[in-house]
Design a protein around this motif. Sequence first.
Motif, PDB file in Angstrom:
ATOM      1  N   GLU A 113     -33.659  -6.984 -11.366  1.00 17.67           N
ATOM      2  CA  GLU A 113     -33.677  -5.562 -11.012  1.00 17.67           C
ATOM      3  C   GLU A 113     -34.611  -4.761 -11.922  1.00 17.67           C
ATOM      4  O   GLU A 113     -34.711  -5.026 -13.118  1.00 17.67           O
ATOM      5  CB  GLU A 113     -32.273  -4.981 -11.082  1.00 17.67           C
ATOM      6  N   HIS A 171     -27.042   1.044 -11.110  1.00 19.58           N
ATOM      7  CA  HIS A 171     -25.909   0.123 -10.969  1.00 19.58           C
ATOM      8  C   HIS A 171     -24.968   0.205 -12.174  1.00 19.58           C
ATOM      9  O   HIS A 171     -23.744   0.155 -12.025  1.00 19.58           O
ATOM     10  CB  HIS A 171     -26.416  -1.307 -10.788  1.00 19.58           C
ATOM     11  N   GLU A 182     -23.033   3.462 -12.045  1.00 21.46           N
ATOM     12  CA  GLU A 182     -22.027   3.368 -10.985  1.00 21.46           C
ATOM     13  C   GLU A 182     -20.842   2.505 -11.434  1.00 21.46           C
ATOM     14  O   GLU A 182     -19.685   2.843 -11.171  1.00 21.46           O
ATOM     15  CB  GLU A 182     -22.658   2.765  -9.727  1.00 21.46           C
ATOM     16  N   THR A 183     -21.121   1.418 -12.137  1.00 18.66           N
ATOM     17  CA  THR A 183     -20.062   0.548 -12.650  1.00 18.66           C
ATOM     18  C   THR A 183     -19.148   1.312 -13.607  1.00 18.66           C
ATOM     19  O   THR A 183     -17.919   1.209 -13.527  1.00 18.66           O
ATOM     20  CB  THR A 183     -20.678  -0.666 -13.385  1.00 18.66           C
ATOM     21  N   GLN A 199     -22.284  -6.728 -14.816  1.00 18.79           N
ATOM     22  CA  GLN A 199     -23.350  -6.053 -14.078  1.00 18.79           C
ATOM     23  C   GLN A 199     -24.708  -6.339 -14.706  1.00 18.79           C
ATOM     24  O   GLN A 199     -25.697  -6.560 -14.002  1.00 18.79           O
ATOM     25  CB  GLN A 199     -23.089  -4.543 -14.052  1.00 18.79           C
ATOM     26  N   SER A 212     -27.699  -8.128 -12.732  1.00 21.42           N
ATOM     27  CA  SER A 212     -28.978  -7.424 -12.602  1.00 21.42           C
ATOM     28  C   SER A 212     -30.130  -8.266 -13.139  1.00 21.42           C
ATOM     29  O   SER A 212     -31.222  -8.302 -12.563  1.00 21.42           O
ATOM     30  CB  SER A 212     -28.915  -6.087 -13.339  1.00 21.42           C
ATOM     31  N   THR A 245     -33.114   0.709 -10.681  1.00 25.77           N
ATOM     32  CA  THR A 245     -31.996   0.072  -9.987  1.00 25.77           C
ATOM     33  C   THR A 245     -30.901  -0.341 -10.966  1.00 25.77           C
ATOM     34  O   THR A 245     -29.707  -0.117 -10.732  1.00 25.77           O
ATOM     35  CB  THR A 245     -32.476  -1.166  -9.213  1.00 25.77           C
ATOM     36  N   LEU A 246     -31.308  -0.944 -12.082  1.00 23.65           N
ATOM     37  CA  LEU A 246     -30.333  -1.364 -13.094  1.00 23.65           C
ATOM     38  C   LEU A 246     -29.578  -0.160 -13.635  1.00 23.65           C
ATOM     39  O   LEU A 246     -28.351  -0.193 -13.755  1.00 23.65           O
ATOM     40  CB  LEU A 246     -31.030  -2.092 -14.236  1.00 23.65           C
TER      41      LEU A 246
END
Length: 323
Positions: free
Chosen positions: A88, A96, A99-100, A79, A83, A92-93
């Motif tokens: 990103e 993400h 979420e990962t 990820q 990114s 946003t990073l």
Amino acid sequence: MAHHPAVGRVIERIHADVIGGAADTAKEVSQAVREVIDSSPATTGEALAAEVEAAALALFAALPSFAPPLNALHRVMKQVEASRAGGEDLVTLRAHLLETIADFLQFVEDALGRVARCGAELLKDGDTLFMYSMSSTVWRVIKAAHDQGKRLRVIVTESRPANEGLWTVERMIEYGIPVEVSIDAAIGVLVPQSDVVMVGADSVAATGETLCKLGTYPTALVAKAHGVPFYIAADTLKFDTATLLGLPFRVDPIPREDVLDEDEYPEAPVVGPLFDVTPPELVRGIITERGVLNPAAAYTVLQEMPISQTLLDLLPDWAHGKL
């Protein structure tokens, strides 16, 4: 180099071998990276990416040959790489990455539940199950079968030198499942008295070989000689991406203090590894969240898994203990 407190804590626990199973190590590694993200003072996406990469590489260097935490770090670093390639921003990073990690932790729980249900179907009412050492995955299988109303009897040996087999005794007593315990040297006598053998694994190679607690290989040999089905219970996070490169499992030797006092028999070195490798021809099947797989299917499963190029480049040095 100073590490984030959460990273340093997990590294210490890995070195002290107090976490437990490979899945638990993966969870702690993931949670440490999440703490790094949550407490990061970064003001740019690149600064956060650099922090996460430093944490991931420090944890990576400390890992034994346990596939689940390695696969957790592959997902995080993949990820980070994506990114960075996409430029990103910080918000946003961060989203993400979190979420990962959340998706990974949820996958671990869901996969273990599916393994438990799949493994429970292999057990019949009245079965005697021989279990070597400890495995939270096998514990879940036994608990699932017990909850289905199947009457089981468990036999386990101590699993020297750390006696992890006694952890299994404690857990079976907690579940209310009849359990008997013996010494490791009794494996040749006790396995033939069992209906099935089920053990956990720390890693599964692309060749179908499995890395397990020392003593598993002779257990599998005895099971094969007496026609007792021998199963490995392991979700696919335990499939080791390093073995796609033909790299060997990374195995530590038995510490001298686990066998002898410091000043006892100084002329006699303590030899042997903490883990052994069970060849695929001894394994009836690997119980995964996808079902019971032939060990030969490991290569196909591994080809589908997320792999970080950063970690891939470091795997040869890591596998040979050079990091």
